[in-house]
Design an enzyme around this catalytic site. Structure first.
Site, PDB file in Angstrom:
ATOM      1  N   MET A  10       1.034  -1.094   0.054  1.00  0.00           N
ATOM      2  CA  MET A  10       0.460  -0.113   0.166  1.00  0.00           C
ATOM      3  C   MET A  10       0.959   1.275   0.072  1.00  0.00           C
ATOM      4  SD  MET A  10      -2.861  -1.301   2.518  1.00  0.00           S
ATOM      5  CE  MET A  10      -1.260  -1.892   3.827  1.00  0.00           C
ATOM      6  N   THR A  83       2.387   1.611   5.805  1.00  0.00           N
ATOM      7  CA  THR A  83       2.068   2.788   5.290  1.00  0.00           C
ATOM      8  C   THR A  83       1.026   3.810   6.496  1.00  0.00           C
ATOM      9  OG1 THR A  83      -0.736   3.619   4.114  1.00  0.00           O
ATOM     10  CG2 THR A  83      -0.537   1.285   4.927  1.00  0.00           C
ATOM     11  N   ASN A  84       1.023   4.949   6.140  1.00  0.00           N
ATOM     12  CA  ASN A  84       0.217   6.124   7.267  1.00  0.00           C
ATOM     13  C   ASN A  84      -1.366   5.634   7.428  1.00  0.00           C
ATOM     14  OD1 ASN A  84       2.419   7.811   8.357  1.00  0.00           O
ATOM     15  ND2 ASN A  84       3.183   7.077   6.484  1.00  0.00           N
ATOM     16  N   CYS A 197       3.111  10.162   4.147  1.00  0.00           N
ATOM     17  CA  CYS A 197       3.001   9.112   3.468  1.00  0.00           C
ATOM     18  C   CYS A 197       3.781   8.143   3.381  1.00  0.00           C
ATOM     19  CB  CYS A 197       2.066   9.421   2.296  1.00  0.00           C
ATOM     20  SG  CYS A 197       1.748   8.643   1.433  1.00  0.00           S
ATOM     21  N   THR A 198       4.018   7.106   3.338  1.00  0.00           N
ATOM     22  CA  THR A 198       4.910   6.407   3.186  1.00  0.00           C
ATOM     23  C   THR A 198       5.954   6.278   2.099  1.00  0.00           C
ATOM     24  OG1 THR A 198       3.594   4.233   2.779  1.00  0.00           O
ATOM     25  CG2 THR A 198       5.046   4.688   5.138  1.00  0.00           C
TER      26      THR A 198
END
Length: 234
Positions: A10, A83-84, A197-198
């Site tokens: 993701m 994932t954030n 956000c990654t």
């Protein structure tokens, strides 16, 4: 060494960064031929992205629970959700397994406090910037003031993540747009920028900025290494 369990996919681009960062850190700590003991369950992001934008968060939560249970059954000793945005559903994972979830916000808060930071600007998906699941943890657990971009800037940040970074597209024009967004956050009092956000670290690099960047991907991956290598209590 304890076994790290990763829930990835993701997007897979940022999940690959987790794998790289964790293994490079273990190699640096333990020696040139060493690498991390890891399991990864990589989801199909398409159905999850649809569930996000249709507001079907419980459906996405069930998928994360299934992934976490598979990791636990395979011998993972922690869960790292790569994932954030999906930390909105952290409680789904915590309720499903006995092993700990290493929350993405915690190493960010710890890094901010270590730098003496009291106010941060947060970039991420619209879900992360507009909802409270990351902001409230940073405020309540670490005492940080958290600023987010205005509505027009949030739209730009969100669009670049989903339309470009999640599919491996990195544009100089998007970097320039992000730099403008970050400058406006600094003008409002942000002392550091959380790359929340990654995927953002695929675009925004420390060498491109004079700002202090708190990169959730690198900090979260480093926290997983610390967990894996920490001496277990007798």
């Amino acid at each position: 060494m304890r076994t790290i369990g990763l829930i990835g996919g993701m997007s897979w681009q940022s999940s690959a960064e987790y794998y790289r960062i964790i293994n490079e850190a273990v190699q640096a700590r333990l020696g040139p031929l060493r690498s991390a003991e890891m399991l990864m369950f990589s989801v199909d992001f398409g159905p999850i992205e649809r569930a996000q934008h249709e507001g079907r968060w419980d459906d996405a939560g069930v998928l994360l629970q299934q992934a976490a249970k598979r990791l636990e059954a395979g011998g993972a000793e922690c869960v790292v959700l790569c994932t954030n945005t999906m930390h909105k559903l952290a409680s789904f994972i915590e309720d499903a397994v006995a092993i700990p979830l290493l929350h993405v916000a915690d190493p960010v808060g710890e890094a901010a406090k270590a730098h003496g930071i009291t106010c941060v600007g947060l970039l991420g998906t619209a879900f992360t910037m507009e909802q409270d699941f990351i902001k409230s943890r940073l405020r309540e657990k670490f005492g940080l003031d958290v600023l987010v971009p205005d509505a027009a800037d949030r739209e730009v940040v969100h669009r670049v993540i989903y339309d470009e970074l999640c599919v491996g597209i990195v544009k100089d024009t998007s970097l320039a747009a992000y730099q403008d967004v970050m400058a406006r956050l600094v003008s409002r009092g942000a002392q550091a920028i959380v790359l929340g956000c990654t995927e953002i670290s695929l675009l925004v690099k420390p060498e491109d900025n004079d700002l202090l960047l708190l990169d959730t991907t690198a900090l979260h991956a480093s926290a997983a290494v610390e967990f894996a290598l920490r001496t277990q209590p007798q």
